[in-house]
Scaffold this motif. Structure first.
Motif, short mmCIF file in Angstrom:
data_model
loop_
_atom_site.label_atom_id
_atom_site.label_comp_id
_atom_site.label_asym_id
_atom_site.label_seq_id
_atom_site.Cartn_x
_atom_site.Cartn_y
_atom_site.Cartn_z
N SER A 77 0.52 -1.21 -0.09
CA SER A 77 -0.06 -0.08 -0.06
C SER A 77 0.91 1.33 0.09
O SER A 77 0.34 2.53 -0.30
N GLY A 78 2.02 1.01 0.33
CA GLY A 78 2.95 2.44 0.46
C GLY A 78 3.44 2.86 -0.76
O GLY A 78 4.49 3.73 -1.17
N ILE A 79 3.06 1.86 -2.10
CA ILE A 79 3.72 2.27 -3.09
C ILE A 79 2.87 3.02 -3.89
O ILE A 79 1.75 2.46 -3.91
N HIS A 80 3.25 4.13 -4.70
CA HIS A 80 2.38 5.11 -5.52
C HIS A 80 2.78 5.06 -6.87
O HIS A 80 4.08 5.14 -7.25
N ALA A 81 2.00 4.77 -7.83
CA ALA A 81 2.42 4.59 -9.26
C ALA A 81 1.91 5.79 -9.92
O ALA A 81 0.82 6.42 -9.73
N GLU A 82 2.81 6.38 -10.72
CA GLU A 82 2.45 7.81 -11.79
C GLU A 82 2.03 7.14 -12.93
O GLU A 82 2.24 7.48 -14.02
N ALA A 83 0.74 6.26 -13.25
CA ALA A 83 0.36 5.85 -14.44
C ALA A 83 -0.97 5.39 -14.02
O ALA A 83 -1.25 4.60 -13.01
#
Length: 301
Positions: free
Chosen positions: A102-108
């Motif tokens: 959950s701590g990973i944020h993707a820019e797509a």
């Protein structure tokens, strides 16, 4: 405490603890896993993705676990045309295990995937023949060389194609026993001509063409004013006709009709040469060469 229209009746102090962590950032490869199959006789090209990598950010220890991202592209069973879909992706570690961090944020957002599907077909070469009285394709000998070409391209383009039309051709232009015409072979955009032949030749002839001049007295006017007696000054007309020997046999001036249309002369008076239409028999099998006109005298009102 009072200040203008604002008043504070009670004040309290609160303490807050804020933890500030440095976020890391990196680009990971985007892969595509295909499921399904392409139908027999078709072939697939390379999968095209709207992007080839995804930027991720988060705490260093979290994004360090991310090895790559992947979409699963189901093209269906026995696919016969190009497939496009918008797909969700997931992150994987170096062992190929799905990561649920959950701590990973993707820019797509979603990824658009396209699989071009190709087919190879033999397409017949044709010409759009324009027939006319006395110039029927059934009366001619013709051939197109080569007869066909092999074309490869996007299945969505070629699936509904069986032929390539080279050009239109007016059969009235055929006046000899043999003539030839060359045309460029134009395949649909994005397709490849595997035959390597870029031009085709139409060979066409009229081996049984007969031409004759006949004289007719069957001349009339139409659409003349009912209140005036139009005088037809042309009493006979020589007309050149053509067709096959069998069609022309027995044709006389009595089979030829000449009609002058006076629609454009409703208020005119005097002597005029009026363009005339010539028809032979049923108007379908015998052709007429040249243009004709007849002379009429239109009296005053």
């Amino acid at each position: 405490f009072n200040s203008g229209n604002t008043s504070v009746e009670e004040q309290s102090l609160y303490m807050a603890t804020v933890n500030i962590c440095e976020l890391s950032h990196k680009e990971v490869e985007l892969r595509c896993e295909l499921t399904g199959n392409v139908a027999e006789g078709y072939s697939a090209g390379k999968v095209q993705l709207s992007q080839t990598s995804i930027a991720v950010r988060g705490q260093e220890e979290e994004i360090a676990k991310v090895s790559y991202a992947k979409v699963i592209f189901d093209i269906g069973k026995n696919t016969k045309e190009t497939v496009t879909a918008d797909l969700d992706y997931q992150f994987y570690d170096e062992d190929g295990q799905v990561l649920n961090l959950s701590g990973i944020h993707a820019e797509a957002g979603q990824i658009q995937a396209t699989l071009p599907v190709y087919v190879t077909k033999e397409l017949k070469l044709t010409v759009d023949f324009k027939e006319a009285p006395g110039a029927q394709l059934a009366d001619m000998i013709w051939a197109i060389k080569p007869e066909s070409v092999v074309v490869s391209g996007d299945a969505s383009v070629l699936n509904d194609m069986d032929s390539i039309v080279l050009d239109s051709f007016d059969l009235l232009s055929v006046t000899t026993e043999s003539t030839s015409h060359s045309y460029a072979i134009l395949v649909p955009d994005g397709c490849e001509n595997l035959s390597g032949v870029t031009r085709a030749t139409l060979e066409i002839g009229y081996p049984d063409k007969t031409v004759a001049d006949v004289t007719t007295h069957n001349i009339r006017v139409e659409n003349a004013s009912a209140s005036r007696n139009v005088e037809l000054l042309t009493q006979e007309l020589s007309v050149r006709i053509f067709g096959t020997a069998a069609e022309m046999e027995g044709i006389t001036g009595e089979d030829v009709a000449v009609v002058a249309d006076l629609s454009d002369y409703a208020v005119a008076s005097g002597t005029y040469m009026i363009p005339a239409q010539v028809r032979v028999g049923d108007g379908k099998t015998i052709g007429v060469s040249g243009t004709y006109q007849v002379q009429v005298r239109i009296p005053e009102f």
